[in-house]
Design an enzyme around this catalytic site. Structure first.
Site, PDB file in Angstrom:
ATOM      1  N   ASP A  20       0.864  -1.192   0.000  1.00 31.02           N
ATOM      2  CA  ASP A  20       0.000   0.000   0.000  1.00 31.02           C
ATOM      3  C   ASP A  20       0.895   1.234   0.000  1.00 31.02           C
ATOM      4  O   ASP A  20       1.849   1.306   0.764  1.00 31.02           O
ATOM      5  CB  ASP A  20      -0.890  -0.017   1.267  1.00 31.02           C
ATOM      6  CG  ASP A  20      -2.122   0.875   1.134  1.00 31.02           C
ATOM      7  OD1 ASP A  20      -1.962   2.061   0.790  1.00 31.02           O
ATOM      8  OD2 ASP A  20      -3.231   0.372   1.375  1.00 31.02           O
ATOM      9  N   ASP A  31       4.137   1.681  -4.287  1.00 32.30           N
ATOM     10  CA  ASP A  31       3.120   2.022  -5.284  1.00 32.30           C
ATOM     11  C   ASP A  31       3.042   0.870  -6.287  1.00 32.30           C
ATOM     12  O   ASP A  31       4.036   0.590  -6.978  1.00 32.30           O
ATOM     13  CB  ASP A  31       3.560   3.332  -5.978  1.00 32.30           C
ATOM     14  CG  ASP A  31       2.583   3.796  -7.033  1.00 32.30           C
ATOM     15  OD1 ASP A  31       1.676   3.018  -7.416  1.00 32.30           O
ATOM     16  OD2 ASP A  31       2.726   4.952  -7.491  1.00 32.30           O
ATOM     17  N   GLY A  48       1.232  -9.592 -13.540  1.00 33.98           N
ATOM     18  CA  GLY A  48       2.585 -10.109 -13.819  1.00 33.98           C
ATOM     19  C   GLY A  48       3.133 -10.865 -12.622  1.00 33.98           C
ATOM     20  O   GLY A  48       3.763 -11.918 -12.763  1.00 33.98           O
ATOM     21  N   ALA A  92     -10.425  -6.443  -7.489  1.00 33.47           N
ATOM     22  CA  ALA A  92     -11.533  -5.689  -6.900  1.00 33.47           C
ATOM     23  C   ALA A  92     -11.998  -4.686  -7.954  1.00 33.47           C
ATOM     24  O   ALA A  92     -11.453  -3.591  -8.063  1.00 33.47           O
ATOM     25  CB  ALA A  92     -11.079  -4.969  -5.636  1.00 33.47           C
ATOM     26  N   GLY A 130      -5.064   5.150   2.267  1.00 30.93           N
ATOM     27  CA  GLY A 130      -5.071   4.256   3.426  1.00 30.93           C
ATOM     28  C   GLY A 130      -4.265   4.854   4.570  1.00 30.93           C
ATOM     29  O   GLY A 130      -3.758   5.968   4.471  1.00 30.93           O
ATOM     30  N   TYR A 183      -4.981 -11.877 -19.356  1.00 31.02           N
ATOM     31  CA  TYR A 183      -4.005 -12.761 -18.691  1.00 31.02           C
ATOM     32  C   TYR A 183      -4.601 -14.143 -18.458  1.00 31.02           C
ATOM     33  O   TYR A 183      -3.890 -15.149 -18.519  1.00 31.02           O
ATOM     34  CB  TYR A 183      -3.519 -12.146 -17.365  1.00 31.02           C
ATOM     35  CG  TYR A 183      -2.273 -11.321 -17.551  1.00 31.02           C
ATOM     36  CD1 TYR A 183      -2.312 -10.133 -18.263  1.00 31.02           C
ATOM     37  CD2 TYR A 183      -1.045 -11.743 -17.038  1.00 31.02           C
ATOM     38  CE1 TYR A 183      -1.165  -9.381 -18.457  1.00 31.02           C
ATOM     39  CE2 TYR A 183       0.106 -11.000 -17.236  1.00 31.02           C
ATOM     40  CZ  TYR A 183       0.040  -9.811 -17.947  1.00 31.02           C
ATOM     41  OH  TYR A 183       1.178  -9.082 -18.145  1.00 31.02           O
ATOM     42  N   LEU A 188       7.033  -4.396  -9.162  1.00 37.33           N
ATOM     43  CA  LEU A 188       7.177  -4.812  -7.763  1.00 37.33           C
ATOM     44  C   LEU A 188       7.679  -6.258  -7.703  1.00 37.33           C
ATOM     45  O   LEU A 188       7.148  -7.126  -8.390  1.00 37.33           O
ATOM     46  CB  LEU A 188       5.800  -4.721  -7.091  1.00 37.33           C
ATOM     47  CG  LEU A 188       5.713  -5.159  -5.643  1.00 37.33           C
ATOM     48  CD1 LEU A 188       6.320  -4.089  -4.738  1.00 37.33           C
ATOM     49  CD2 LEU A 188       4.249  -5.387  -5.245  1.00 37.33           C
ATOM     50  N   TYR A 240     -11.710   6.757 -13.075  1.00 40.91           N
ATOM     51  CA  TYR A 240     -11.926   5.584 -12.221  1.00 40.91           C
ATOM     52  C   TYR A 240     -12.666   4.479 -12.991  1.00 40.91           C
ATOM     53  O   TYR A 240     -12.212   3.328 -13.042  1.00 40.91           O
ATOM     54  CB  TYR A 240     -12.732   6.016 -11.003  1.00 40.91           C
ATOM     55  CG  TYR A 240     -13.003   4.917  -9.996  1.00 40.91           C
ATOM     56  CD1 TYR A 240     -11.993   4.414  -9.189  1.00 40.91           C
ATOM     57  CD2 TYR A 240     -14.294   4.400  -9.838  1.00 40.91           C
ATOM     58  CE1 TYR A 240     -12.255   3.426  -8.241  1.00 40.91           C
ATOM     59  CE2 TYR A 240     -14.559   3.422  -8.891  1.00 40.91           C
ATOM     60  CZ  TYR A 240     -13.537   2.932  -8.098  1.00 40.91           C
ATOM     61  OH  TYR A 240     -13.797   1.947  -7.160  1.00 40.91           O
TER      62      TYR A 240
HETATM   63  N1  LIG Z   1     -15.824   0.766  -0.892  1.00 35.48           N
HETATM   64  C1  LIG Z   1     -16.568   0.646  -1.965  1.00 35.48           C
HETATM   65  O1  LIG Z   1     -17.762   0.946  -1.918  1.00 35.48           O
HETATM   66  C2  LIG Z   1     -16.003   0.090  -3.248  1.00 35.48           C
HETATM   67  C3  LIG Z   1     -16.894  -0.089  -4.320  1.00 35.48           C
HETATM   68  C4  LIG Z   1     -16.392  -0.601  -5.505  1.00 35.48           C
HETATM   69  C5  LIG Z   1     -15.069  -0.950  -5.616  1.00 35.48           C
HETATM   70  N2  LIG Z   1     -14.237  -0.775  -4.574  1.00 35.48           N
HETATM   71  C6  LIG Z   1     -12.823  -1.124  -4.758  1.00 35.48           C
HETATM   72  O2  LIG Z   1     -12.316  -1.801  -3.623  1.00 35.48           O
HETATM   73  C7  LIG Z   1     -10.947  -1.432  -3.413  1.00 35.48           C
HETATM   74  C8  LIG Z   1     -10.768  -0.927  -1.996  1.00 35.48           C
HETATM   75  O3  LIG Z   1     -11.587   0.205  -1.797  1.00 35.48           O
HETATM   76  P1  LIG Z   1     -11.806   0.884  -0.387  1.00 35.48           P
HETATM   77  O4  LIG Z   1     -13.161   1.470  -0.390  1.00 35.48           O
HETATM   78  O5  LIG Z   1     -11.420  -0.068   0.674  1.00 35.48           O
HETATM   79  O6  LIG Z   1     -10.806   2.109  -0.500  1.00 35.48           O
HETATM   80  P2  LIG Z   1      -9.558   2.497   0.422  1.00 35.48           P
HETATM   81  O7  LIG Z   1      -9.117   3.841  -0.040  1.00 35.48           O
HETATM   82  O8  LIG Z   1      -9.924   2.302   1.852  1.00 35.48           O
HETATM   83  O9  LIG Z   1      -8.496   1.383   0.063  1.00 35.48           O
HETATM   84  C9  LIG Z   1      -7.710   1.455  -1.101  1.00 35.48           C
HETATM   85  C10 LIG Z   1      -6.267   1.295  -0.704  1.00 35.48           C
HETATM   86  O10 LIG Z   1      -5.464   1.302  -1.889  1.00 35.48           O
HETATM   87  C11 LIG Z   1      -4.286   2.034  -1.596  1.00 35.48           C
HETATM   88  N3  LIG Z   1      -3.699   2.482  -2.866  1.00 35.48           N
HETATM   89  C12 LIG Z   1      -4.224   3.361  -3.748  1.00 35.48           C
HETATM   90  N4  LIG Z   1      -3.402   3.511  -4.803  1.00 35.48           N
HETATM   91  C13 LIG Z   1      -2.351   2.700  -4.600  1.00 35.48           C
HETATM   92  C14 LIG Z   1      -1.156   2.405  -5.321  1.00 35.48           C
HETATM   93  N5  LIG Z   1      -0.891   2.982  -6.513  1.00 35.48           N
HETATM   94  N6  LIG Z   1      -0.281   1.514  -4.808  1.00 35.48           N
HETATM   95  C15 LIG Z   1      -0.513   0.917  -3.604  1.00 35.48           C
HETATM   96  N7  LIG Z   1      -1.619   1.158  -2.868  1.00 35.48           N
HETATM   97  C16 LIG Z   1      -2.524   2.030  -3.360  1.00 35.48           C
HETATM   98  C17 LIG Z   1      -4.760   3.159  -0.681  1.00 35.48           C
HETATM   99  O11 LIG Z   1      -3.716   3.774   0.054  1.00 35.48           O
HETATM  100  C18 LIG Z   1      -5.770   2.431   0.198  1.00 35.48           C
HETATM  101  O12 LIG Z   1      -5.184   1.893   1.369  1.00 35.48           O
HETATM  102  C19 LIG Z   1     -10.618  -0.384  -4.475  1.00 35.48           C
HETATM  103  O13 LIG Z   1      -9.974  -1.019  -5.562  1.00 35.48           O
HETATM  104  C20 LIG Z   1     -11.972   0.117  -4.918  1.00 35.48           C
HETATM  105  O14 LIG Z   1     -11.943   0.566  -6.242  1.00 35.48           O
HETATM  106  C21 LIG Z   1     -14.665  -0.249  -3.377  1.00 35.48           C
END
Ligand SMILES: NC(=O)c1ccc[n+]([C@@H]2O[C@H](COP(=O)([O-])OP(=O)(O)OC[C@H]3O[C@@H](n4cnc5c(N)ncnc54)[C@H](O)[C@@H]3O)[C@@H](O)[C@H]2O)c1
Length: 287
Positions: free
Chosen positions: A5, A30, A76, A88, A10, A133, A35, A119
């Site tokens: 993360d 990131d 990958g 997700a 987060g 993939y 990675l 998005y």
């Molecule tokens: N919560 C919802 O309602 C919802 C709905 C649809 C999809 N999602 C998907 O679920 C996943 C988690 O969502 P969430 O609501 O828990 O959001 P969140 O922001 O709590 O969690 C996302 C995490 O990804 C990390 N992150 C972002 N870009 C990054 C990068 N380039 N490298 C490493 N880490 C990175 C953030 O720091 C964060 O901890 C996301 O992919 C989101 O698109 C969530």
């Protein structure tokens, strides 16, 4: 378990209860960059992405990159390690849907150049990468399309409806309903979402599964429920509807029910009561 993360949305506090566990490592990286992970990897769960509409104007390029390049790098990694991969994805792949409720077979109604395009289209590309993939390299992939989910450890200021309403209700601010509040969402508690993710991962099928709640509520009804659950005396006020805000959202979860045997079990009343406890403690307010 290795959690990767970059903490862009987060926080370390969210995993503070895990840091003393020898089986847990937090790697601050990131995933849009290449990675390497040492040792064997059984599963790659790609959840990284800013997910709140409040993030879309401030970090659109990071969002496109993590959905596209991030997915590419995580696929990958799964290929190199012989790991299963879970994406997700999101209900946003359906855009402002013309079919209701949305089955996985619906291709969506997305505006690629609007403020949410970074998005929505990145996640659509992530799904395309995942299927490529699977087909080209035989990676054991799964896709879950997550509908609005809420619960503990959400940011209190992340702009989504649940944190907004709870923050406003618990601090006595006016509760802002966008538009006339007739737009609907179906809200899934995070504990149900987690069992759904595990069911998709265990399941037999690389094609997408909708994971979310069938219980649809208008945003005005939700405001009144949150007001009641919190015992708040905040007044409900109306503000402008954000651009491209979907008018209705409810998953058709027949596939998840019939193939995975998964259904949410936490009612909206119960989920909102649990959320209330969390927001109260996160905002350090007493009812
Ligand atoms: N919560 C919802 O309602 C919802 C709905 C649809 C999809 N999602 C998907 O679920 C996943 C988690 O969502 P969430 O609501 O828990 O959001 P969140 O922001 O709590 O969690 C996302 C995490 O990804 C990390 N992150 C972002 N870009 C990054 C990068 N380039 N490298 C490493 N880490 C990175 C953030 O720091 C964060 O901890 C996301 O992919 C989101 O698109 C969530």
């Amino acid at each position: 378990m290795v959690a990767v993360d970059n903490l862009v949305t987060g926080s370390r506090a969210n995993v503070a209860h895990l840091v003393d566990n020898a089986a847990f490592t937090l790697l601050e990286r990131d995933v849009s960059q290449p990675l390497q992970i040492d040792g064997p990897v059984d599963f790659v769960l790609h959840f990284a992405s800013p997910a709140s509409p409040i993030d879309f104007p401030s970090m659109p390029i990071q969002i496109v990159k993590v959905g596209t390049l991030g997915t590419y790098h995580m696929l990958g990694l799964a290929l190199a390690k012989g790991a299963a991969f879970l994406l997700a994805s999101t209900s946003e792949v359906y855009g402002d849907p013309l079919v209701h409720p949305q089955p996985e077979s619906y291709w969506g109604n997305v505006n690629p150049i609007g403020p949410r395009g970074c998005y929505d289209e990145a996640k659509r590309c992530a799904e395309a990468f995942t299927m490529a993939y699977n087909r080209a390299h035989g990676v054991d992939t799964r896709i879950m399309r997550i509908f609005n989910t809420y619960g503990s450890r959400m940011r209190t200021d992340d702009g989504r409806v649940i944190p907004n309403y709870f923050r406003q209700a618990l601090t006595g601010e006016p509760m802002t309903v966008y538009g006339d509040g007739s737009q609907t969402r179906s809200l899934c508690h995070v504990d149900d979402l987690v069992t759904g993710a595990l069911a998709v991962l265990d399941g037999p099928d690389p094609m997408p599964f909708n994971i979310g709640s069938q219980e649809e509520v208008t945003m005005l009804e939700l405001a009144t429920i949150v007001k009641r659950v919190t015992g708040s005396s905040s007044e409900i006020v109306f503000g402008p509807l954000p651009e491209d805000d979907p008018k209705q959202r409810r998953p058709d979860t027949t596939r998840a029910r019939e193939i995975l045997g998964w259904e949410p079990t936490i009612s909206m009343e119960e989920g909102l009561a649990r959320a209330c406890d969390y927001f109260e403690s996160a905002l350090s307010v007493k009812r």
